[in-house]
Design a protein around this motif. Structure first.
Motif, PDB file in Angstrom:
ATOM      1  N   LEU A 141       0.828  -1.199   0.000  1.00 15.20           N
ATOM      2  CA  LEU A 141       0.000   0.000   0.000  1.00 15.20           C
ATOM      3  C   LEU A 141       0.868   1.255   0.000  1.00 15.20           C
ATOM      4  O   LEU A 141       0.616   2.199  -0.770  1.00 15.20           O
ATOM      5  CB  LEU A 141      -0.923   0.005   1.217  1.00 15.20           C
ATOM      6  N   LEU A 142       1.894   1.294   0.862  1.00 13.40           N
ATOM      7  CA  LEU A 142       2.791   2.450   0.900  1.00 13.40           C
ATOM      8  C   LEU A 142       3.463   2.664  -0.452  1.00 13.40           C
ATOM      9  O   LEU A 142       3.586   3.805  -0.921  1.00 13.40           O
ATOM     10  CB  LEU A 142       3.853   2.259   1.985  1.00 13.40           C
ATOM     11  N   HIS A 143       3.897   1.591  -1.064  1.00 13.15           N
ATOM     12  CA  HIS A 143       4.560   1.696  -2.371  1.00 13.15           C
ATOM     13  C   HIS A 143       3.594   2.268  -3.398  1.00 13.15           C
ATOM     14  O   HIS A 143       3.968   3.129  -4.222  1.00 13.15           O
ATOM     15  CB  HIS A 143       5.060   0.310  -2.812  1.00 13.15           C
ATOM     16  N   PHE A 144       2.337   1.830  -3.365  1.00 12.86           N
ATOM     17  CA  PHE A 144       1.329   2.343  -4.297  1.00 12.86           C
ATOM     18  C   PHE A 144       1.089   3.838  -4.062  1.00 12.86           C
ATOM     19  O   PHE A 144       1.067   4.636  -5.010  1.00 12.86           O
ATOM     20  CB  PHE A 144       0.020   1.565  -4.118  1.00 12.86           C
ATOM     21  N   ASN A 152      -0.815  10.603 -14.059  1.00 10.49           N
ATOM     22  CA  ASN A 152      -0.284   9.439 -14.768  1.00 10.49           C
ATOM     23  C   ASN A 152      -1.131   8.211 -14.459  1.00 10.49           C
ATOM     24  O   ASN A 152      -0.927   7.540 -13.453  1.00 10.49           O
ATOM     25  CB  ASN A 152       1.169   9.190 -14.355  1.00 10.49           C
ATOM     26  N   PRO A 153      -2.107   7.903 -15.322  1.00 10.95           N
ATOM     27  CA  PRO A 153      -3.012   6.768 -15.072  1.00 10.95           C
ATOM     28  C   PRO A 153      -2.293   5.439 -14.894  1.00 10.95           C
ATOM     29  O   PRO A 153      -2.834   4.523 -14.255  1.00 10.95           O
ATOM     30  CB  PRO A 153      -3.898   6.742 -16.323  1.00 10.95           C
ATOM     31  N   ARG A 154      -1.085   5.316 -15.406  1.00  6.39           N
ATOM     32  CA  ARG A 154      -0.364   4.044 -15.270  1.00  6.39           C
ATOM     33  C   ARG A 154       0.012   3.755 -13.826  1.00  6.39           C
ATOM     34  O   ARG A 154       0.279   2.603 -13.475  1.00  6.39           O
ATOM     35  CB  ARG A 154       0.890   4.067 -16.150  1.00  6.39           C
ATOM     36  N   ASP A 158      -5.577   0.533 -11.960  1.00 11.37           N
ATOM     37  CA  ASP A 158      -7.025   0.317 -12.109  1.00 11.37           C
ATOM     38  C   ASP A 158      -7.848   0.904 -10.967  1.00 11.37           C
ATOM     39  O   ASP A 158      -9.012   0.537 -10.776  1.00 11.37           O
ATOM     40  CB  ASP A 158      -7.345  -1.180 -12.246  1.00 11.37           C
ATOM     41  N   VAL A 159      -7.266   1.812 -10.199  1.00 16.01           N
ATOM     42  CA  VAL A 159      -8.000   2.517  -9.143  1.00 16.01           C
ATOM     43  C   VAL A 159      -8.440   3.878  -9.680  1.00 16.01           C
ATOM     44  O   VAL A 159      -7.618   4.644 -10.172  1.00 16.01           O
ATOM     45  CB  VAL A 159      -7.131   2.709  -7.889  1.00 16.01           C
ATOM     46  N   ASP A 160      -9.737   4.150  -9.609  1.00 17.43           N
ATOM     47  CA  ASP A 160     -10.248   5.461  -9.992  1.00 17.43           C
ATOM     48  C   ASP A 160     -10.301   6.313  -8.725  1.00 17.43           C
ATOM     49  O   ASP A 160     -11.170   6.120  -7.871  1.00 17.43           O
ATOM     50  CB  ASP A 160     -11.648   5.346 -10.591  1.00 17.43           C
ATOM     51  N   PRO A 161      -9.372   7.252  -8.569  1.00 19.83           N
ATOM     52  CA  PRO A 161      -9.289   8.008  -7.305  1.00 19.83           C
ATOM     53  C   PRO A 161     -10.527   8.835  -6.995  1.00 19.83           C
ATOM     54  O   PRO A 161     -10.754   9.198  -5.841  1.00 19.83           O
ATOM     55  CB  PRO A 161      -8.064   8.908  -7.516  1.00 19.83           C
ATOM     56  N   GLU A 162     -11.349   9.122  -7.997  1.00 22.85           N
ATOM     57  CA  GLU A 162     -12.554   9.919  -7.776  1.00 22.85           C
ATOM     58  C   GLU A 162     -13.781   9.060  -7.514  1.00 22.85           C
ATOM     59  O   GLU A 162     -14.811   9.565  -7.066  1.00 22.85           O
ATOM     60  CB  GLU A 162     -12.815  10.817  -8.991  1.00 22.85           C
ATOM     61  N   LYS A 163     -13.691   7.763  -7.802  1.00 19.81           N
ATOM     62  CA  LYS A 163     -14.850   6.890  -7.638  1.00 19.81           C
ATOM     63  C   LYS A 163     -14.602   5.740  -6.669  1.00 19.81           C
ATOM     64  O   LYS A 163     -15.496   5.342  -5.914  1.00 19.81           O
ATOM     65  CB  LYS A 163     -15.285   6.338  -8.996  1.00 19.81           C
ATOM     66  N   THR A 164     -13.396   5.193  -6.684  1.00 19.53           N
ATOM     67  CA  THR A 164     -13.075   4.092  -5.774  1.00 19.53           C
ATOM     68  C   THR A 164     -13.059   4.604  -4.347  1.00 19.53           C
ATOM     69  O   THR A 164     -12.388   5.589  -4.028  1.00 19.53           O
ATOM     70  CB  THR A 164     -11.699   3.493  -6.109  1.00 19.53           C
ATOM     71  N   THR A 165     -13.811   3.967  -3.458  1.00 16.38           N
ATOM     72  CA  THR A 165     -13.830   4.403  -2.066  1.00 16.38           C
ATOM     73  C   THR A 165     -12.567   3.934  -1.347  1.00 16.38           C
ATOM     74  O   THR A 165     -11.872   3.022  -1.809  1.00 16.38           O
ATOM     75  CB  THR A 165     -15.055   3.856  -1.318  1.00 16.38           C
ATOM     76  N   THR A 166     -12.291   4.556  -0.215  1.00 16.05           N
ATOM     77  CA  THR A 166     -11.131   4.149   0.573  1.00 16.05           C
ATOM     78  C   THR A 166     -11.298   2.723   1.073  1.00 16.05           C
ATOM     79  O   THR A 166     -10.333   1.958   1.137  1.00 16.05           O
ATOM     80  CB  THR A 166     -10.927   5.100   1.757  1.00 16.05           C
TER      81      THR A 166
END
Length: 466
Positions: A141-144, A152-154, A158-166
């Motif tokens: 998680l820290l690395h991510f 940079n979408p890469r 596959d996480v959408d920061p505006e839609k994927t919840t915490t």
């Protein structure tokens, strides 16, 4: 009759920061305070005898000498080393007027013990908060987070920061509940569980800022000013005066004059001062604010470091709400002689949280037990106040709520706009440069003040500023 662009009432941290920034940007500013000192509700009290008088407690005892060596902050707040407030201090060169020192430790209370917050891969590896598999997942998680780039979408995996919840983000890394609590409350500095069902972008940014701040100083991500938080409003008061701002201390505010629902002038000590906009703390406009809740703060004088903090002379301890079956976290802020706030060998610990029952003192008992033995306690319960309206029409801006319990200044919104104390709750005030509007959180107000600035203050018990 005297005309000003802006009149500021109160010399709390937020009010003085705004006063200094507006003077710096060329505005004609008048700053009035009914008190004879800077700081308002978040003042630093000295000498120690004044603290006892303020809380109507007999003392201090003869064992505590040299009262002038004490500077007790009523609403302490730590600063994240890479936070916006620190950047503003550097940019405006207010650091000429004050000095900071690193806070020695960052801790979290879990399973009946105080643990060091593991915010690096090395800390995670040695932490007893996590099992072997949890450590691997947390490191991923820290690395991510540290490699995440919104542009940079890469890096999004596959996480959408505006839609994927915490909650969904943590689920992708298969984090255990204990790891989620530590990450969300002690690293991302959320004060309740509501963040889990919000888009994950803010939490990602919070974790990254904590880690980046920690990388600056290693021992903790936090800074604290020598001689107390009152040094900050005094520094910005000097900045305002340097650029033409006028200060009137120990002056009563007799009336705020309105014309067709819009502020027109302020009457003080028999004089009338006209203005286009008014900024003030809630105590000056009690009819324009409402109670949103309460915060309890307990200032404790100690003659020893807090147990299990490696003899730290300063630290923050966060007790996540789930540990006490609460809805909000409990915070402990510890400072001492090392920051020139107490006599040699003495410590000041402040406990704070949002009040959830009719017995506020009982709510903080678990935190106070961590501090025993306590030489003296000073208890206060204050209201959290929020504006009745956004100030767009009246041009009256309430710069802070009176109560907040977070001890850290961050770049993130936290309920209202006052907490430069419990440490202040935090809210974002964004003054756009070269535009004609001020954006406060998600609301837009007119007219323009003209300087780029983000101020995160509080509306949590006492957390952090950055």
């Amino acid at each position: 009759m005297q005309d000003y662009d802006v009149i500021v009432l109160g010399t709390g941290i937020k009010e003085c920061v705004l006063s200094g920034l507006m003077s710096l940007s060329g505005k004609k500013v008048l700053h009035i305070d009914k008190n004879s000192y800077h700081g308002g509700e978040s003042a630093s009290i000295s000498p120690l005898e004044e603290l006892y008088r303020r809380f109507k407690v007999p003392g201090p005892p003869k064992s505590i000498r040299r009262g002038k060596e004490w500077n007790v902050d009523l609403i302490p707040k730590f600063f994240l080393a890479t936070g916006q407030l620190v950047k503003i201090l550097v940019h405006t060169e207010v650091t000429r007027y004050l000095d900071f020192k690193v806070v020695e430790g960052s801790y979290v209370f879990k399973a009946g013990k105080v643990h060091k917050v593991p915010a690096t891969e090395e800390d995670a590896q040695s932490s007893d908060l996590m099992g072997m598999f949890d450590k691997r997942r947390f490191k991923k998680l820290l690395h991510f987070v540290l490699n995440f780039d919104t542009r940079n979408p890469r890096t999004h995996q596959d996480v959408d920061p505006e839609k994927t919840t915490t909650r969904e983000l943590f689920g992708r890394f298969d984090l255990g509940q204990d790891v989620i609590e530590v990450t969300g409350h002690a690293i991302a500095l959320h004060s309740s569980e509501s963040y889990l069902d919000q888009p994950c972008l803010e939490t990602i940014n919070r974790i990254r800022q904590y880690c980046e701040s920690l990388s600056r100083h290693n021992s903790s991500p936090y800074l604290y000013p020598l001689y107390g938080l009152s040094e900050l409003p005094q520094g910005y008061a000097r900045l305002s005066a340097e650029y033409g701002g006028t200060f009137l201390l120990n002056k009563p505010v007799d009336e705020i004059v309105m014309d067709n629902g819009k502020v027109k002038a302020v009457k003080s000590d028999g004089k009338v001062f006209h203005c286009k906009q008014l900024i003030c703390d809630p105590s000056y406009v009690p009819n324009r604010v409402r109670k949103m809740g309460r915060v309890i703060r307990v200032i404790c004088l100690l003659n020893h470091p807090v147990k299990n903090t490696r003899e730290a002379s300063s630290c923050q301890i966060i007790i996540p709400q789930a540990e006490l079956n609460r809805k909000s976290d409990v915070y402990i802020c510890v400072v001492s002689y090392s920051h020139s706030l107490a006599s040699d060998g003495m410590y000041i610990a402040t406990v704070s949280t949002t009040v959830e029952t009719n017995n506020p003192e009982k709510e903080v008992e678990p935190a106070l037990e961590l501090l025993e033995p306590i030489m003296q306690k000073f208890v206060s319960v204050t209201n959290v106040l929020v504006p009745n309206e956004d100030g767009r029409k009246s041009q009256v801006k309430r710069g802070a709520t009176r109560g907040s319990h977070n001890f850290t200044y961050t770049n993130h919104q936290h309920e209202c706009l006052i907490h430069f104390g419990l440490s202040v709750t935090y809210s974002i005030l964004y003054l756009e440069q070269q535009t004609t509007e001020i954006t406060y959180e998600k609301h837009k107000f007119l007219p323009h003040i003209g300087i780029l600035c983000i101020i995160d203050f509080q509306n949590d018990p006492d957390l952090i500023v950055g």
